[in-house]
Design an enzyme around this catalytic site. Structure first.
Site, mmCIF file in Angstrom:
data_model
loop_
_atom_site.group_PDB
_atom_site.id
_atom_site.type_symbol
_atom_site.label_atom_id
_atom_site.label_comp_id
_atom_site.label_asym_id
_atom_site.label_seq_id
_atom_site.Cartn_x
_atom_site.Cartn_y
_atom_site.Cartn_z
ATOM 1 N N SER A 1 0.839 -1.201 0.000
ATOM 2 C CA SER A 1 0.000 0.000 0.000
ATOM 3 C C SER A 1 0.868 1.243 0.000
ATOM 4 O O SER A 1 2.021 1.228 0.434
ATOM 5 C CB SER A 1 -0.909 0.016 1.225
ATOM 6 O OG SER A 1 -0.255 0.578 2.344
ATOM 7 N N ASP A 2 0.302 2.342 -0.494
ATOM 8 C CA ASP A 2 0.971 3.626 -0.352
ATOM 9 C C ASP A 2 0.785 4.097 1.097
ATOM 10 O O ASP A 2 -0.101 3.635 1.817
ATOM 11 C CB ASP A 2 0.407 4.639 -1.336
ATOM 12 C CG ASP A 2 1.440 5.689 -1.725
ATOM 13 O OD1 ASP A 2 2.403 5.886 -0.966
ATOM 14 O OD2 ASP A 2 1.288 6.310 -2.791
ATOM 15 N N ALA A 3 1.636 5.042 1.503
ATOM 16 C CA ALA A 3 1.673 5.444 2.909
ATOM 17 C C ALA A 3 0.365 6.078 3.340
ATOM 18 O O ALA A 3 -0.078 7.069 2.753
ATOM 19 C CB ALA A 3 2.832 6.404 3.138
#
Length: 948
Positions: free
Chosen positions: A242-244
């Site tokens: 996932s992106d942050a």
């Protein structure tokens, strides 16, 4: 008696297949241990001797955020080389340095989140610098080359494990976590997916990272495309990171789910395997996963699937086989080879946009080097710290001698006078000599340098300190002390001259002057607070602001004009600071150069017509080049940028970079930032019908090249094309030969031309080479929305060979048998509304939260959809629509009568609660007809059905 040695567990046996070893290790992990692995920072399992592991190491153009490393040109600059072999070698160097750095610092990860393969569809996108090209085939080729270098060439073990960013259709920073990209099926398949697919099918990537945005109304982190497309392209286990903060966004900003347990479960089931959320603290994510399990939203099998994908990457990286890992002893760091490669890449990235004979520079005469970037070597958010540094000024000093080169930066010199009559004063820094030495050696990392509080704050004094003021556009200013330190604000709110460069996630070195009464307020943009003068020093804080008078002691354009008038030739270096006005979280608002830089350019060319404009930037600009004899562009070129630029200006290297995206003449030629329909919006060189400032693929040379003998033969598997390129000039040089294709009489809108192949070749004067391109039939295919698959249309296809998308030197035509299109069998299968041929005033949204598409009018107003060649058989007696919400759907024959008008009796409430409405039709003509849907109101339309 000696105790017997316990048997080696199968997961430690290097002679077993990875799959068996992963299954064995998985079976030994407790449920809590497996859940712990799902956070970015997976803990160690000491009882099994399994080390801690984290996903994520930025390595876009060098190892980033971990201190000194070799810094290569920005990704858009690597894209401008059009050279896969070079980019592969850059990737190899970056991965070698990652391994070498990890040997001394376990924080350096081997799961690298690079490269970014989002297409450069819109030049105002804030992260333009991170992508390779607006063209999906070029992007795919460069990405495959870079990941091949990152991966390494061992058949079993990987040097690093690359993850592609950002899946999918992500080209806006404005409201990036809540906006939805409406992507019609043709754009999805022909454009956005194509950029990712090549590297995945080549086996050079370990996975992808979903983007923050939504696509067709559904967040990318719960996208069915991960399963339907990405994982269908390969048999390898792919890791989706996932992106942050994006998992939390599913509830907090997007409000797509009511609870974090629902959101986490949906993301995990959709294919997210590693959750980058809440920094190093895994407790929140772990609690959400356990909550989802307790609620029956997840099963242990769901968790095991994700952990298995993570372990697959760890085994491939050699973590469990240190004795066999061929990269375990890698120590190549800042080697002479890497330094030379950084210079080679910077040289190959330079694009000569215009040259009326002024370049290369004459071997004698005075050179004035002017501009705000003339003595800068800028880094971006994804850079490492510079070990070596070369600015354009330093490069020209080195190449031509300091006695021939004059310099004028062109900043405005100002004093800020307070309402009490005193001036802002910068106290001397106790460590100024050390700071200067470290800056010269490239030891400071502006992207990571925290706000310093060990230096004295600014004060006021009768004399004051003359500051260098730069307006970067939109009124965003930086202020610099005479010793080169930028004014910055630390956590205590005090203004200090403490930063080597603007930088950081929140830039604390930017200000804005705002009119206020008879003076101006100085507002600090990082905090939003005005600047105040207090007894404890100058601060950015709430309260009564100070009203300043701006006293200009020297205008930058005056200094530039003096230097230009005294020179034989002027090199103006203009461009952007990668942390200001166009970066992650911030899109640009215009293609124009900032007004201050336009004034400097005007002053230079007014004083001396022999002016070379050198743009050093992460983005295209709209500049008036009509009366400029020479213009160059290069992305921020890393540690060797200045040396490379000087060698090109001097003619030691003939420029051969090519534009990886269209340069538009003005803002009026741009589509809306959030319009992702490249076909309907006529976007990028593929469809743009206007006159660009400089076209895709453009770039000049100091040599002249001729093209000849284009041949094209249709084979059983595709088309074999060949043509000859000859260096007709007097110097050895590279040429980037480009081959485009065009469907002559297409049945649907097709690109004006699209890149089919390219070669960067080095030729001596008089040397020729014949270039061969084997093009599969799939290169000529388009996504047939009526059939839901790829199809090559029968007919003529023109092949175009030349030096850019508009500089076509040769053409020929081939005829492909292809496959005729069939009418839509709407009576048999109905119509999925998102499979339209044309639309106006609509957007695609999610049919359900799990899968499928529907269409809705923009803003709840009126929209239209057109479906061509619908087979109505002998006629239909009933029309049905599957809808939710409230509004009206009208079904009509194109140019003919209204067939049906259908509206729900009452709003359905839940946008995913669809109802099927039917209406009888009298006397509908049969045959193949075009159908038009008119949709009004807050209505989602998923399907239309027809009964004969």
């Amino acid at each position: 008696m000696t105790a017997p040695t316990p048997p080696t567990p199968p997961f430690r046996d290097p002679d077993l297949p990875f799959a068996e070893r992963i299954d064995d290790l998985l079976s030994r992990l407790t449920l809590d241990e497996r859940i712990g692995f799902l956070h970015q920072f997976g803990p160690a399992v000491e009882r099994l001797g399994v080390a801690a592991f984290r996903t994520g190491q930025e390595a876009l153009h060098g190892v980033a955020w971990m201190g000194p490393a070799t810094v290569f040109p920005q990704a858009v600059g690597l894209g401008a080389t059009w050279n896969e072999d070079l980019v592969r070698r850059v990737g190899e160097a970056v991965s070698r340095e990652a391994r070498a750095m990890r040997a001394h610092d376990e924080r350096v990860g081997l799961n690298v989140w690079s490269p970014t393969v989002n297409l450069l569809r819109h030049p105002l996108w804030g992260r333009n610098e991170e992508g390779y090209s607006e063209d999906p085939r070029l992007t795919s080729a460069i990405a495959t080359a870079y990941t091949r270098g990152l991966r390494g060439d061992h058949p079993v073990y990987w040097r690093t494990a690359p993850v592609l960013k950002h899946w999918l259709a992500h080209n806006n920073e404005t409201r990036r976590d809540t906006t939805s990209s409406s992507v019609r099926p043709r754009v999805l398949h022909e454009y956005d997916l194509r950029a990712f697919r090549g590297a995945v099918e080549a086996g050079t990537v370990a996975g992808v990272m979903p983007a923050y945005n939504l696509v067709n109304g559904r967040p990318n982190h719960v996208s069915p495309y991960l399963r339907e497309h990405l994982r269908a392209w390969t048999d390898e286990e792919l890791l989706v990171c996932s992106d942050a903060g994006a998992p939390s966004n599913l509830v907090d900003s997007e409000h797509y789910f009511d609870t974090h347990e629902e959101a986490t479960a949906a993301a995990l089931r959709a294919g997210v395997d590693s959750f980058t959320d809440h920094g190093t603290d895994s407790s929140t994510v772990v609690a959400r996963i356990k909550g989802a399990l307790d609620q029956g939203l997840l099963t242990e099998e769901d968790i095991d699937t994700a952990v298995r994908r993570q372990l697959s990457v760890r085994f491939r990286l050699g973590e469990f086989d240190p004795g066999r890992d061929p990269y375990a002893g890698e120590r190549a760091f800042d080697t002479p080879e890497h330094r030379a490669l950084a210079q080679e890449a910077a040289e190959q990235a330079v694009v000569l946009l215009k040259n009326d004979g002024l370049l290369p520079l004459a071997p004698e005469g005075r050179i004035a080097v002017v501009g705000l970037l003339a003595d800068e070597c800028k880094l971006d958010w994804y850079s490492g710290s510079l070990i070596h540094r070369s600015t354009p000024l330093e490069g020209l000093y080195e190449r031509f001698g300091a006695d021939r080169v004059d310099f004028a930066e062109g900043v405005d010199r100002v004093l800020l006078r307070t309402s009490a009559g005193a001036f802002l004063h910068v106290p001397p820094a106790p460590d100024a000599p050390e700071t200067t030495r470290r800056r010269e050696e490239g030891a400071l990392d502006p992207a990571l340098l925290p706000g310093r509080t060990d230096l004295p704050p600014l004060t006021t004094a009768p004399e004051g300190t003359e500051l260098a003021l730069v307006d970067w556009g939109n009124g965003v200013l930086t202020l610099r002390a005479p010793d080169g330190r930028y004014l910055s604000v630390a956590d205590d709110g005090c203004l200090r001259a403490s930063a080597d460069q603007p930088g950081g996630w929140v830039v604390q070195e930017t200000f804005r002057l705002e009119p206020h009464g008879d003076g101006q307020l100085l507002r600090h943009l990082g905090t939003g607070h005005p600047v105040r003068v207090t007894p404890d020093g100058v601060r950015a804080a709430e309260g009564e602001p100070e009203v300043f008078e701006l006293v200009v002691t020297e205008r930058g354009e005056d200094a530039v004009a003096r230097a230009a008038a005294a020179a034989d030739v002027v090199v103006v270096v203009a461009g952007n600071d990668p942390h200001i006005n166009g970066r992650e979280t911030e899109d640009r608002t215009t293609l124009r150069l900032p007004a201050q830089q336009e004034r400097l350019l005007c002053a230079a060319r007014t004083a001396n017509p022999r002016t070379v404009l050198t743009l050093v930037s992460a983005y295209p600009y709209a500049v008036d080049a009509a009366d400029l004899p020479a213009v160059l562009w290069t992305a921020h070129g890393g540690q060797a940028a200045g040396t490379a630029l000087a060698r090109v200006l001097a003619g030691d290297v003939s420029p051969a970079g090519r534009l990886p995206q269209t340069w538009y003449a003005d803002d009026a030629g741009l589509p809306e930032l959030l319009d992702y329909d490249v076909i309907g919006g006529r976007q990028t060189y593929l469809y743009f019908e206007g006159a660009p400032l400089f076209p895709f693929g453009h770039g000049l040379s100091y040599a002249a090249f001729t093209y000849g003998e284009l041949t094209a033969d249709v084979t059983e598997s595709g088309v074999r094309a060949a043509f000859e390129v000859t260096n007709a000039g007097a110097v050895a040089a590279d040429e980037v030969a480009q081959l485009y294709g065009r469907a002559v009489n297409a049945s649907v809108p097709r690109p004006r031309r699209e890149l089919l192949g390219h070669r960067r070749v080095t030729l001596a004067p008089g040397e020729s080479t014949r270039l061969l391109f084997d093009l599969p039939l799939s290169a000529f295919a388009f996504w047939d929305v009526a059939a839901g698959r790829w199809r090559v249309g029968p007919g003529a296809y023109e092949l175009l060979a030349g030096a850019s998308s508009e500089d076509v030197r040769l053409s020929t035509t081939v005829t492909l048998e292809g496959e005729p299109g069939a009418p839509r069998p709407v009576v048999e299968h109905g119509l999925d509304t998102a499979d339209f041929d044309e639309q106006s005033g609509t957007e695609i949204v999610d049919r359900t939260k799990e899968s499928g598409d529907a269409v809705t009018p923009l803003g709840g107003k009126d929209g239209e959809l057109l479906y061509r060649r619908c087979d109505l058989g002998a006629g239909v007696r009933e029309v049905s629509v599957e809808v939710s919400g409230t509004g009206t759907v009208e079904v009509a024959l194109e140019g003919g009568p209204l067939l049906a008008s259908l509206s729900p009796e009452a709003p359905t409430g839940d946008p995913y609660a669809y109802v099927t409405l039917t209406e009888p039709v009298d006397g509908t003509p049969g045959g193949v007809r075009d159908l038009r849907l008119r949709v009004r109101g807050a209505l989602r339309v998923a399907r239309v059905g027809f009964t004969a």
